[in-house]
Design a protein around this motif. Structure first.
Motif, PDB file in Angstrom:
ATOM      1  N   ILE A  80      24.484  35.850  24.633  1.00 24.21           N
ATOM      2  CA  ILE A  80      23.361  35.689  23.705  1.00 24.21           C
ATOM      3  C   ILE A  80      22.168  35.127  24.469  1.00 24.21           C
ATOM      4  O   ILE A  80      22.282  34.105  25.142  1.00 24.21           O
ATOM      5  CB  ILE A  80      23.697  34.744  22.534  1.00 24.21           C
ATOM      6  N   TYR A  91      18.391  33.498  23.963  1.00 21.91           N
ATOM      7  CA  TYR A  91      17.683  32.831  22.868  1.00 21.91           C
ATOM      8  C   TYR A  91      16.527  32.000  23.410  1.00 21.91           C
ATOM      9  O   TYR A  91      16.502  31.620  24.574  1.00 21.91           O
ATOM     10  CB  TYR A  91      18.642  31.941  22.068  1.00 21.91           C
ATOM     11  N   ASN A  97      22.799  40.058  19.292  1.00 25.20           N
ATOM     12  CA  ASN A  97      21.417  39.666  19.115  1.00 25.20           C
ATOM     13  C   ASN A  97      21.245  38.735  17.925  1.00 25.20           C
ATOM     14  O   ASN A  97      21.885  38.912  16.893  1.00 25.20           O
ATOM     15  CB  ASN A  97      20.575  40.924  18.902  1.00 25.20           C
ATOM     16  N   VAL A 119      13.007  37.167  21.658  1.00 33.88           N
ATOM     17  CA  VAL A 119      13.999  38.098  22.189  1.00 33.88           C
ATOM     18  C   VAL A 119      13.884  39.453  21.503  1.00 33.88           C
ATOM     19  O   VAL A 119      13.874  40.507  22.162  1.00 33.88           O
ATOM     20  CB  VAL A 119      15.422  37.525  22.029  1.00 33.88           C
ATOM     21  N   VAL A 120      13.784  39.460  20.187  1.00 33.71           N
ATOM     22  CA  VAL A 120      13.712  40.721  19.449  1.00 33.71           C
ATOM     23  C   VAL A 120      12.454  41.503  19.829  1.00 33.71           C
ATOM     24  O   VAL A 120      12.477  42.731  19.936  1.00 33.71           O
ATOM     25  CB  VAL A 120      13.762  40.473  17.928  1.00 33.71           C
ATOM     26  N   LEU A 129      13.295  43.495  22.800  1.00 37.44           N
ATOM     27  CA  LEU A 129      14.577  44.193  22.723  1.00 37.44           C
ATOM     28  C   LEU A 129      14.598  45.515  23.496  1.00 37.44           C
ATOM     29  O   LEU A 129      15.613  45.825  24.144  1.00 37.44           O
ATOM     30  CB  LEU A 129      14.962  44.413  21.257  1.00 37.44           C
ATOM     31  N   VAL A 155      25.014  46.448  23.089  1.00 39.95           N
ATOM     32  CA  VAL A 155      24.223  45.373  22.496  1.00 39.95           C
ATOM     33  C   VAL A 155      24.357  45.487  20.978  1.00 39.95           C
ATOM     34  O   VAL A 155      24.107  46.555  20.413  1.00 39.95           O
ATOM     35  CB  VAL A 155      22.734  45.467  22.898  1.00 39.95           C
ATOM     36  N   GLY A 168      23.099  44.284  17.236  1.00 38.60           N
ATOM     37  CA  GLY A 168      21.881  43.776  16.621  1.00 38.60           C
ATOM     38  C   GLY A 168      22.162  42.869  15.442  1.00 38.60           C
ATOM     39  O   GLY A 168      23.300  42.497  15.163  1.00 38.60           O
ATOM     40  N   GLN A 208      17.008  47.243  14.447  1.00 37.07           N
ATOM     41  CA  GLN A 208      17.526  47.110  15.808  1.00 37.07           C
ATOM     42  C   GLN A 208      18.580  48.173  16.109  1.00 37.07           C
ATOM     43  O   GLN A 208      18.690  48.661  17.239  1.00 37.07           O
ATOM     44  CB  GLN A 208      18.091  45.705  16.003  1.00 37.07           C
ATOM     45  N   CYS A 210      20.571  49.464  19.382  1.00 38.98           N
ATOM     46  CA  CYS A 210      21.748  48.589  19.325  1.00 38.98           C
ATOM     47  C   CYS A 210      22.919  49.395  18.775  1.00 38.98           C
ATOM     48  O   CYS A 210      22.744  50.304  17.965  1.00 38.98           O
ATOM     49  CB  CYS A 210      21.477  47.379  18.429  1.00 38.98           C
TER      50      CYS A 210
END
Length: 340
Positions: free
Chosen positions: A175, A177, A229, A235-236, A239, A253, A255, A260, A265
């Motif tokens: 993760i 963040y 995610n 972060v988003v 992406l 990955v 989401g 996403q 994702c």
């Protein structure tokens, strides 16, 4: 005497007409006038889930009879994931004396409330993962002041259960963040408490700005079997960069919501951000109409997640989606769309 009487009668008639006219004007104004509002929408970053919140918010207001271009004026400003810009936006809305601020995402909610708390302007937020950790509400859900809204708290256990079912051999989950986002810090703690239950090891990578994402993704992808995610805004917003790097290494990955999954994702146990926005808009309508104060409305959440999957991503990664998951998907996509 006669002239005086006639004059008196005329004066009386004129007065009666004047009074009737005034009464009529007042009545007409009462029946024909339309209450109008000006609101400021402060969005922390530009990405699909927050865009959907904004769209849903306006839909929710419209369903309650408050429509942009009719009886509603909307100022929309985006902070581009910058806290300094968020502060400037909040201050500008307070200076403009808007009737209400809609704050989309945790950093904007905190900024807007700090700016508006002494100005008597209510703040209605959405996409705030943990209002308590963000100091916007107390433990029992009651508002910290004239501030309330909706939480997009992730269904973390459902997500872990889904990942384990899709990747039975996986051992490590990564993760990324933003260390300054209270919503992300809160969810990381929940993941730490639950990963062992599903036989995963958690690897986290903290960042401070968008500029950190590329190197952080390289480092994280070298240590994990998959990435999941958050609703972390920085972060988003980056992406697509993470997905490109993950695809090169054939690392899935996961989401947190539908947008996403659309852009690449593999899957998500997530919420519908349009619905979340609508829910928020209906709360805002109560405040604008004077039916409730923001301080009288506890924050709300969407409690039932949905499963979203991208079959094209699964095919590219050589992953078979379990039948019990695919049969119950809210939506399944057979192509990867370009991010907005």
């Amino acid at each position: 005497m006669k002239k005086k009487l006639v004059a008196g009668l005329l004066t009386g008639a004129m007065m009666a007409a004047l009074l009737t006219g005034c009464a009529g004007s007042k009545s007409d104004k009462s029946s024909d006038a339309k209450e109008s509002y000006t609101i400021g929408i402060e969005q922390f970053a530009e990405h699909g889930s927050l865009d959907n919140c904004r769209e849903g918010f306006l839909q929710g207001l419209e369903e309650e009879g408050i429509k942009e271009g009719d009886n509603l004026k909307v100022e929309t400003k985006n902070a581009a994931a910058d806290m300094g810009t968020a502060g400037q936006i909040s201050d500008s809305f307070v200076s403009d004396k808007v009737d209400l601020i809609c704050a989309i995402a945790t950093p904007s909610a905190q900024s807007a409330y700090n700016a508006a708390m002494d100005a008597g302007i209510p703040v209605i937020y959405t996409a705030v993962t943990d209002p308590v950790a963000a100091e916007l509400a107390s433990e029992d859900g009651t508002p910290a002041g004239e501030v309330t809204g909706t939480s997009d708290k992730l269904p973390v256990e459902e997500q872990l259960k889904m990942i384990r079912e899709m990747l039975p051999q996986a051992k490590t989950i990564g993760i990324m963040y933003t260390t300054s986002e209270a919503n992300s810090v809160s969810v990381i703690k929940e993941y730490e408490d639950l990963v062992g239950k599903y036989d995963f090891e958690l690897v986290t990578k903290g960042i401070t700005t968008t500029a950190d994402v590329s190197l952080a993704a390289d480092d994280l992808l070298s240590k994990v079997d998959c990435i999941t995610n958050l609703t972390d805004n920085t972060v988003v917003a980056s992406l697509p960069t993470i997905l490109e790097k993950a695809n090169d290494k054939k690392i899935p990955v996961f989401g947190s919501e539908i947008e996403q999954v659309k852009i690449g994702c593999l899957a998500a146990e997530g919420i519908d951000y349009i619905s979340l926005g609508k829910q928020t808009g209906k709360m805002a309508a109560q405040v604008l109409k004077g039916e409730k104060k923001a301080s009288e409305l506890n924050f709300e959440t969407i409690t039932t997640p949905g499963f979203y999957v991208n079959n094209k991503v699964a095919e590219n990664l050589g992953i078979t989606v379990p039948t019990d998951l695919s049969d119950n998907a809210v939506e399944a996509f057979d192509e990867i769309t370009q991010s907005k």
